[in-house]
Motif scaffolding. Structure first.
Motif, PDB file in Angstrom:
ATOM      1  N   LYS A   1       0.872  -1.178   0.000  1.00  0.00           N
ATOM      2  CA  LYS A   1       0.000   0.000   0.000  1.00  0.00           C
ATOM      3  C   LYS A   1       0.901   1.218   0.000  1.00  0.00           C
ATOM      4  O   LYS A   1       1.698   1.393   0.918  1.00  0.00           O
ATOM      5  CB  LYS A   1      -0.898  -0.005   1.236  1.00  0.00           C
ATOM      6  CG  LYS A   1      -1.962  -1.060   1.157  1.00  0.00           C
ATOM      7  CD  LYS A   1      -2.318  -1.579   2.532  1.00  0.00           C
ATOM      8  CE  LYS A   1      -2.835  -2.997   2.468  1.00  0.00           C
ATOM      9  NZ  LYS A   1      -1.862  -3.956   1.931  1.00  0.00           N
TER      10      LYS A   1
ATOM     11  N   ALA B   1      -2.870   2.592  -6.610  1.00  0.00           N
ATOM     12  CA  ALA B   1      -3.932   1.613  -6.385  1.00  0.00           C
ATOM     13  C   ALA B   1      -3.423   0.472  -5.509  1.00  0.00           C
ATOM     14  O   ALA B   1      -2.294   0.031  -5.658  1.00  0.00           O
ATOM     15  CB  ALA B   1      -4.396   1.055  -7.729  1.00  0.00           C
ATOM     16  N   SER B   2      -4.254   0.018  -4.572  1.00  0.00           N
ATOM     17  CA  SER B   2      -3.850  -1.110  -3.735  1.00  0.00           C
ATOM     18  C   SER B   2      -5.095  -1.768  -3.154  1.00  0.00           C
ATOM     19  O   SER B   2      -6.179  -1.203  -3.174  1.00  0.00           O
ATOM     20  CB  SER B   2      -2.931  -0.652  -2.611  1.00  0.00           C
ATOM     21  OG  SER B   2      -3.533   0.379  -1.868  1.00  0.00           O
ATOM     22  N   SER B   3      -4.911  -2.965  -2.619  1.00  0.00           N
ATOM     23  CA  SER B   3      -6.042  -3.682  -2.037  1.00  0.00           C
ATOM     24  C   SER B   3      -5.979  -3.557  -0.516  1.00  0.00           C
ATOM     25  O   SER B   3      -5.022  -3.048   0.035  1.00  0.00           O
ATOM     26  CB  SER B   3      -5.961  -5.155  -2.414  1.00  0.00           C
ATOM     27  OG  SER B   3      -5.056  -5.797  -1.560  1.00  0.00           O
TER      28      SER B   3
ATOM     29  N   TYR C   1       0.771  -3.451  -8.195  1.00  0.00           N
ATOM     30  CA  TYR C   1      -0.514  -3.849  -7.594  1.00  0.00           C
ATOM     31  C   TYR C   1      -1.301  -4.861  -8.441  1.00  0.00           C
ATOM     32  O   TYR C   1      -2.403  -5.252  -8.090  1.00  0.00           O
ATOM     33  CB  TYR C   1      -1.398  -2.614  -7.336  1.00  0.00           C
ATOM     34  CG  TYR C   1      -1.729  -1.815  -8.581  1.00  0.00           C
ATOM     35  CD1 TYR C   1      -2.798  -2.175  -9.393  1.00  0.00           C
ATOM     36  CD2 TYR C   1      -0.963  -0.718  -8.938  1.00  0.00           C
ATOM     37  CE1 TYR C   1      -3.096  -1.466 -10.538  1.00  0.00           C
ATOM     38  CE2 TYR C   1      -1.251   0.007 -10.090  1.00  0.00           C
ATOM     39  CZ  TYR C   1      -2.312  -0.371 -10.877  1.00  0.00           C
ATOM     40  OH  TYR C   1      -2.601   0.336 -12.019  1.00  0.00           O
ATOM     41  N   HIS C   2      -0.733  -5.290  -9.569  1.00  0.00           N
ATOM     42  CA  HIS C   2      -1.449  -6.177 -10.488  1.00  0.00           C
ATOM     43  C   HIS C   2      -0.891  -7.592 -10.328  1.00  0.00           C
ATOM     44  O   HIS C   2      -0.404  -7.966  -9.273  1.00  0.00           O
ATOM     45  CB  HIS C   2      -1.280  -5.621 -11.914  1.00  0.00           C
ATOM     46  CG  HIS C   2      -2.250  -6.132 -12.924  1.00  0.00           C
ATOM     47  ND1 HIS C   2      -1.863  -6.484 -14.196  1.00  0.00           N
ATOM     48  CD2 HIS C   2      -3.581  -6.360 -12.864  1.00  0.00           C
ATOM     49  CE1 HIS C   2      -2.924  -6.892 -14.878  1.00  0.00           C
ATOM     50  NE2 HIS C   2      -3.976  -6.827 -14.100  1.00  0.00           N
TER      51      HIS C   2
ATOM     52  N   SER D   1      -3.595   5.807 -13.288  1.00  0.00           N
ATOM     53  CA  SER D   1      -4.282   4.510 -13.160  1.00  0.00           C
ATOM     54  C   SER D   1      -5.753   4.539 -13.577  1.00  0.00           C
ATOM     55  O   SER D   1      -6.651   4.260 -12.795  1.00  0.00           O
ATOM     56  CB  SER D   1      -4.086   3.884 -11.778  1.00  0.00           C
ATOM     57  OG  SER D   1      -4.549   4.697 -10.752  1.00  0.00           O
TER      58      SER D   1
END
Ligand SMILES: *[C@@H]1O[C@H](CO)[C@@H](O)[C@H](O)[C@H]1NC(C)=O
Length: 354
Positions: free
Chosen positions: A71, A76-78, A345-346, A292
């Motif tokens: 993060k 972008a992150s989960s 992040y992918h 993004s």
């Protein structure tokens, strides 16, 4: 001049300045670069790694260590906590396995970024840059093969290690680290600093006896690694599109030797222990990466540098994708004719080298 006229003049001047800074940032991030597909055969997405694989490092027997779940402000992150996986490249199943973490370790705030492995005759040590609550610290673990787990040895924090991106371990408790920003405050870091675009980022040497800045003048010092003979350190500057070659002195100071242009926004660097080749995961269009936009995804690019210490280093694009297959590559590492490509992040890919 009236107050109203002064204010409108001031606003006009500030907008012009901001406009100029945005034009500069577009230039730095190669915003208008279009990518030509350059694919490799037999690429498969690795299981369990859908939330990034920001850094990967492969040890001599083909075991890859992978950090996932980063993060990072503005990217972008989960919500899933960070984890460390291994992947045995000698095993044709190609299945990443999560490492068991120690019970006395706070998993919720674990936010792994750059990693490095240090091997001595008795043990394998894993160094991990982590950002709990957006701070920077280094977690040092011992890898226990028998139960596929990590044992936590220590947490290293220091005021000079304020914005750490990547590290390369050079002893059981010493390393070089890059600070990718000058500021630590979120807003200054995320918006003001990229627009100012000043060479204020640096490289720090850490050991229990001594901590010092050993190299400075980078726009965004990112990946760092070391030559197989440990005499040279490589520092990747994301925003100046160069790999910087530095010579290590006896006191661990670094002296600049040269820089090699890569024409891309390169992130992490891995070094092939046999050939000494550098492998870089890069952002071919950094503007798209920072924006993004799912409708206009950032692509991925892998660059190899051969003979970096000769008069004519050979810089080769080994893989390129416009974002249809893999978004935002941050690392590339090879073993036995295979290429692993990790992302911020992918997903992560494993391909055959031609
Ligand atoms: C794995 O083994 C090591 C060494 O015996 C031990 O210290 C550690 O607690 C074990 N880890 C787990 C998660 O069981």
């Amino acid at each position: 001049m009236g107050k109203a006229a002064f204010i409108s003049l001031l606003i006009a001047a500030l907008s012009a300045l901001l406009g100029e800074r945005i034009v500069n940032f577009r230039k730095v991030t190669l915003a208008s670069r279009e990518l030509v597909q350059n694919h490799l055969p037999n690429c498969v997405a690795l299981k369990n790694l859908d939330f990034g694989s920001e850094d990967i490092t492969i040890i001599g027997d083909g075991l890859a260590f992978i950090s996932t779940g980063l993060k990072y402000p503005g990217i972008a992150s989960s919500d899933t906590p960070g984890k460390i996986y291994t992947l045995d490249l000698k095993d044709s199943r190609m299945k990443p396995m999560e490492l068991r973490m120690p019970r006395n370790f706070d998993l919720e705030s674990f936010n792994p970024h750059g990693i490095s492995v240090y091997i001595d005759p008795d043990s394998i040590y894993l160094f991990v840059v982590s950002h709990p609550q957006h701070k920077s610290q280094i977690e040092v673990f011992e890898f226990v093969e028998d139960n596929h787990s990590l044992v936590h040895l220590k947490t290293i924090k220091h005021e000079l290690l304020h914005s750490v991106n990547d590290i390369v371990a050079v002893g059981v408790d010493s390393f070089y680290a890059t600070n990718d920003h000058y500021f630590t405050h979120e807003i200054l870091k995320g918006t003001v600093e990229p627009l100012l675009a000043q060479p204020w980022s640096n490289v720090v040497y850490y050991s229990p006896e001594e901590v010092k800045v050993v190299s400075e003048g980078y726009y965004f010092a990112n990946g760092i690694n070391i030559s197989p003979d440990e005499r040279h350190v490589y520092v990747v500057d994301l925003f100046d599109h160069n790999v910087h070659v530095l010579e290590r002195k006896d006191d661990n100071a670094l002296v600049s030797v040269k820089s090699v242009a890569v024409g891309s926004l390169c992130d992490n660097v891995e070094v092939d222990p046999e050939t000494g080749d550098l492998w870089l995961g890069c952002h071919p269009n950094g503007w798209k990466f920072f924006m993004s936009d799912p409708k206009d995804p950032a692509g991925s690019e892998v660059i190899q540098i051969q003979s970096i210490h000769s008069d004519k280093p050979v810089v080769t694009q080994v893989y390129a994708d416009d974002g249809q297959v893999i978004i935002g590559s941050s690392v590339a590492a090879t073993y036995g004719g295979k290429l692993l490509i990790g992302t911020v992040y992918h997903k992560a890919l494993c391909c055959d080298l031609k």
